[in-house]
Design a protein around this motif. Structure first.
Motif, PDB file in Angstrom:
ATOM      1  N   GLN A   1     -12.940  11.908  92.732  1.00  0.00           N
ATOM      2  CA  GLN A   1     -11.884  11.269  91.946  1.00  0.00           C
ATOM      3  C   GLN A   1     -10.553  11.980  92.190  1.00  0.00           C
ATOM      4  O   GLN A   1     -10.490  13.199  92.269  1.00  0.00           O
ATOM      5  CB  GLN A   1     -12.232  11.325  90.455  1.00  0.00           C
ATOM      6  CG  GLN A   1     -11.338  10.440  89.627  1.00  0.00           C
ATOM      7  CD  GLN A   1     -11.940  10.183  88.265  1.00  0.00           C
ATOM      8  OE1 GLN A   1     -13.059  10.583  87.968  1.00  0.00           O
ATOM      9  NE2 GLN A   1     -11.207   9.503  87.424  1.00  0.00           N
ATOM     10  N   GLY A   2      -9.515  11.186  92.361  1.00  0.00           N
ATOM     11  CA  GLY A   2      -8.188  11.737  92.581  1.00  0.00           C
ATOM     12  C   GLY A   2      -7.797  11.843  94.041  1.00  0.00           C
ATOM     13  O   GLY A   2      -6.673  12.169  94.362  1.00  0.00           O
ATOM     14  N   ILE A   3      -8.758  11.573  94.927  1.00  0.00           N
ATOM     15  CA  ILE A   3      -8.474  11.604  96.364  1.00  0.00           C
ATOM     16  C   ILE A   3      -8.744  10.230  96.952  1.00  0.00           C
ATOM     17  O   ILE A   3      -9.808   9.644  96.725  1.00  0.00           O
ATOM     18  CB  ILE A   3      -9.325  12.654  97.103  1.00  0.00           C
ATOM     19  CG1 ILE A   3      -8.925  14.061  96.657  1.00  0.00           C
ATOM     20  CG2 ILE A   3      -9.159  12.518  98.614  1.00  0.00           C
ATOM     21  CD1 ILE A   3      -9.685  15.175  97.348  1.00  0.00           C
ATOM     22  N   GLN A   4      -7.781   9.714  97.686  1.00  0.00           N
ATOM     23  CA  GLN A   4      -7.957   8.466  98.431  1.00  0.00           C
ATOM     24  C   GLN A   4      -8.001   8.826  99.909  1.00  0.00           C
ATOM     25  O   GLN A   4      -7.010   9.306 100.459  1.00  0.00           O
ATOM     26  CB  GLN A   4      -6.788   7.506  98.159  1.00  0.00           C
ATOM     27  CG  GLN A   4      -6.842   6.220  98.951  1.00  0.00           C
ATOM     28  CD  GLN A   4      -8.043   5.367  98.584  1.00  0.00           C
ATOM     29  OE1 GLN A   4      -8.295   5.115  97.413  1.00  0.00           O
ATOM     30  NE2 GLN A   4      -8.782   4.928  99.575  1.00  0.00           N
ATOM     31  N   VAL A   5      -9.163   8.630 100.533  1.00  0.00           N
ATOM     32  CA  VAL A   5      -9.321   8.960 101.942  1.00  0.00           C
ATOM     33  C   VAL A   5      -8.773   7.821 102.792  1.00  0.00           C
ATOM     34  O   VAL A   5      -9.061   6.651 102.557  1.00  0.00           O
ATOM     35  CB  VAL A   5     -10.802   9.225 102.297  1.00  0.00           C
ATOM     36  CG1 VAL A   5     -10.988   9.404 103.794  1.00  0.00           C
ATOM     37  CG2 VAL A   5     -11.309  10.448 101.550  1.00  0.00           C
TER      38      VAL A   5
END
Length: 123
Positions: A94-98
């Motif tokens: 959560q909180g990271i967009q790859v």
């Protein structure tokens, strides 16, 4: 911690505060002080804040996910990577967009096209 260590930690904090990072690794030959004239493969993991034109270098003896997971444990934002397996855990965090690299994806299409039998390529 010495002054150089403090400077590295400050630089690391600035780079990782970016909302967009590009991450990749490259192998390097590392001299082995225990074996005269011998080297082993180590890895520099690079974290590029392209907005501020800053790069964080992190040396690791291996290519596994422990390095990126340690460095990026508090990172929040967009993470641009090449699809290497060590980055898979970030897809669930959560909180990271790859964001995966389109050039590496293009190579997969080229590899697939080379597997098509000759007769099918004509159509």
């Amino acid at each position: 911690m010495n002054e150089l260590g403090a400077l590295y930690q400050a630089h690391k904090k600035v780079v990782l505060s970016s909302g967009y990072l590009q991450a990749d690794e490259t192998h390097i030959k590392v001299m082995d002080k225990g074996k005269k004239g011998c080297t082993h493969h180590g890895y520099y993991w690079l974290y590029h804040d392209s907005l501020r034109k800053l790069v964080l270098f992190d040396y690791r003896p291996g290519r596994d996910r422990a390095g990126p997971e340690d460095i990026l444990k508090d990172f929040q934002g967009y993470l641009h990577v090449d699809g290497y397996v060590a980055h898979e855990s970030f897809e669930k965090r959560q909180g990271i967009q790859v964001i995966n690299c389109m050039d590496h994806a293009r190579h997969k299409f080229i590899d697939a096209a080379e597997m098509i039998p000759g007769e099918l390529k004509k159509h």
